[in-house]
Design an enzyme around this catalytic site. Structure first.
Site, PDB file in Angstrom:
ATOM      1  N   GLY A  46      12.317  73.102  49.796  1.00 39.97           N
ATOM      2  CA  GLY A  46      10.931  73.261  49.330  1.00 39.97           C
ATOM      3  C   GLY A  46      11.284  74.342  48.004  1.00 39.97           C
ATOM      4  O   GLY A  46      12.387  75.006  47.926  1.00 39.97           O
ATOM      5  N   GLN A  51       9.467  80.353  41.172  1.00 40.13           N
ATOM      6  CA  GLN A  51      10.812  80.355  41.184  1.00 40.13           C
ATOM      7  C   GLN A  51      11.468  79.439  40.037  1.00 40.13           C
ATOM      8  O   GLN A  51      12.706  79.709  39.839  1.00 40.13           O
ATOM      9  CB  GLN A  51      11.399  79.512  42.585  1.00 40.13           C
ATOM     10  CG  GLN A  51      11.156  80.372  43.784  1.00 40.13           C
ATOM     11  CD  GLN A  51      11.597  79.465  45.085  1.00 40.13           C
ATOM     12  OE1 GLN A  51      10.997  78.636  45.520  1.00 40.13           O
ATOM     13  NE2 GLN A  51      12.914  79.686  45.472  1.00 40.13           N
ATOM     14  N   CYS A  89      16.724  80.284  51.022  1.00 40.60           N
ATOM     15  CA  CYS A  89      16.008  80.267  49.778  1.00 40.60           C
ATOM     16  C   CYS A  89      16.653  79.951  48.767  1.00 40.60           C
ATOM     17  O   CYS A  89      17.715  80.226  48.414  1.00 40.60           O
ATOM     18  CB  CYS A  89      15.282  81.393  49.821  1.00 40.60           C
ATOM     19  SG  CYS A  89      14.051  81.627  48.345  1.00 40.60           S
ATOM     20  N   LEU A  90      16.058  79.004  47.757  1.00 38.20           N
ATOM     21  CA  LEU A  90      17.121  78.696  46.566  1.00 38.20           C
ATOM     22  C   LEU A  90      17.061  79.790  45.746  1.00 38.20           C
ATOM     23  O   LEU A  90      18.169  79.840  44.986  1.00 38.20           O
ATOM     24  CB  LEU A  90      16.310  77.440  45.870  1.00 38.20           C
ATOM     25  CG  LEU A  90      16.512  76.084  46.568  1.00 38.20           C
ATOM     26  CD1 LEU A  90      15.556  75.108  45.577  1.00 38.20           C
ATOM     27  CD2 LEU A  90      17.757  75.507  46.791  1.00 38.20           C
ATOM     28  N   HIS A 131       6.748  79.404  53.790  1.00 37.46           N
ATOM     29  CA  HIS A 131       8.084  80.220  52.818  1.00 37.46           C
ATOM     30  C   HIS A 131       7.612  80.018  51.533  1.00 37.46           C
ATOM     31  O   HIS A 131       7.447  80.823  50.627  1.00 37.46           O
ATOM     32  CB  HIS A 131       9.225  79.588  53.189  1.00 37.46           C
ATOM     33  CG  HIS A 131      10.428  79.942  52.435  1.00 37.46           C
ATOM     34  ND1 HIS A 131      11.381  80.770  52.947  1.00 37.46           N
ATOM     35  CD2 HIS A 131      10.649  79.931  51.120  1.00 37.46           C
ATOM     36  CE1 HIS A 131      12.201  80.844  51.769  1.00 37.46           C
ATOM     37  NE2 HIS A 131      11.752  80.470  50.777  1.00 37.46           N
ATOM     38  N   GLU A 132       7.179  78.753  51.209  1.00 36.64           N
ATOM     39  CA  GLU A 132       6.805  78.326  49.748  1.00 36.64           C
ATOM     40  C   GLU A 132       5.489  78.879  49.286  1.00 36.64           C
ATOM     41  O   GLU A 132       5.119  79.485  48.330  1.00 36.64           O
ATOM     42  CB  GLU A 132       6.759  77.026  49.331  1.00 36.64           C
ATOM     43  CG  GLU A 132       8.069  76.197  49.506  1.00 36.64           C
ATOM     44  CD  GLU A 132       9.302  76.750  49.276  1.00 36.64           C
ATOM     45  OE1 GLU A 132       9.265  77.622  48.065  1.00 36.64           O
ATOM     46  OE2 GLU A 132      10.428  76.679  49.653  1.00 36.64           O
ATOM     47  N   HIS A 135       5.865  82.768  48.446  1.00 35.20           N
ATOM     48  CA  HIS A 135       6.133  82.901  47.090  1.00 35.20           C
ATOM     49  C   HIS A 135       5.147  82.967  45.955  1.00 35.20           C
ATOM     50  O   HIS A 135       5.368  83.677  45.100  1.00 35.20           O
ATOM     51  CB  HIS A 135       7.243  81.591  46.616  1.00 35.20           C
ATOM     52  CG  HIS A 135       8.666  81.656  46.904  1.00 35.20           C
ATOM     53  ND1 HIS A 135       9.461  82.667  46.378  1.00 35.20           N
ATOM     54  CD2 HIS A 135       9.424  80.871  47.789  1.00 35.20           C
ATOM     55  CE1 HIS A 135      10.702  82.550  47.039  1.00 35.20           C
ATOM     56  NE2 HIS A 135      10.700  81.650  47.876  1.00 35.20           N
TER      57      HIS A 135
HETATM   58 ZN    ZN Z   1      12.129  80.581  48.843  1.00 35.33          ZN
END
Ligand code: ZN
Length: 163
Positions: A46, A51, A89-90, A131-132, A135
């Site tokens: 995701g 981000q 997480c990216l 999670h997203e 953010h």
């Molecule tokens: Zn993340």
């Protein structure tokens, strides 16, 4: 289409609150395509707009067999159960920790066409949605883990950055 630059932990934009999208314009649709391409290229599950440095309430999730899930102004309207599973997480390359999340969530929002939709998911996709959406409020997965584990991850990150 374009690959966007993914902001890593330490970039202030990751701590800011994103703003609702008022209208799903062609620019927003193009941006969603770029976000999806960026996520797939980085092999992520995701990705959220902050981000890539854009403070808009937009997320994309790899829905596996059902294809891309893109949500604008997503909101969790129902939660069920609890699971404690590994998560990454990216914005934190190569870092993973167990995080407690609801096992099943119902999310409402707009799809890429600007239509109101509601989806109910469990497993990895439910985890990615939570999670997203975090953010979009400047909340990161390390905020949801124990202090000791968090310190270990942040030390590891510091070491990576100085190498
Ligand atoms: Zn993340």
């Amino acid at each position: 289409m374009a690959i966007l630059e993914i902001k890593e932990y330490g970039e202030p934009v990751l701590r800011e609150k994103s703003l609702p999208v008022k209208k799903v314009t062609p620019e927003i649709s193009d941006f969603i395509r770029d976000m999806a391409e960026t996520m797939y290229t980085a092999s992520g599950v995701g990705l959220s707009a902050p981000q890539v440095g854009v403070l808009k309430r937009i997320i994309v999730i790899d829905g596996q067999e059902e294809g891309l899930i893109a949500l604008i102004n997503p909101k969790i309207v129902r939660r069920e159960g609890e699971v404690n599973e590994e998560e990454g997480c990216l914005s934190f390359p190569d870092m993973y920790s167990k995080v407690k999340r609801s096992s099943r969530v119902t999310v409402e929002g707009l799809n890429q066409k600007g239509e109101r939709i509601e989806i109910t998911k469990e497993g990895l996709i439910a985890r990615a949605l939570q999670h997203e959406i975090d953010h979009l409020d400047g909340i990161l997965f390390i905020d949801k883990i124990g202090r000791v584990k968090r310190q270990l991850l942040l030390n590891k990150l510091k070491k990576q950055k100085t190498l």
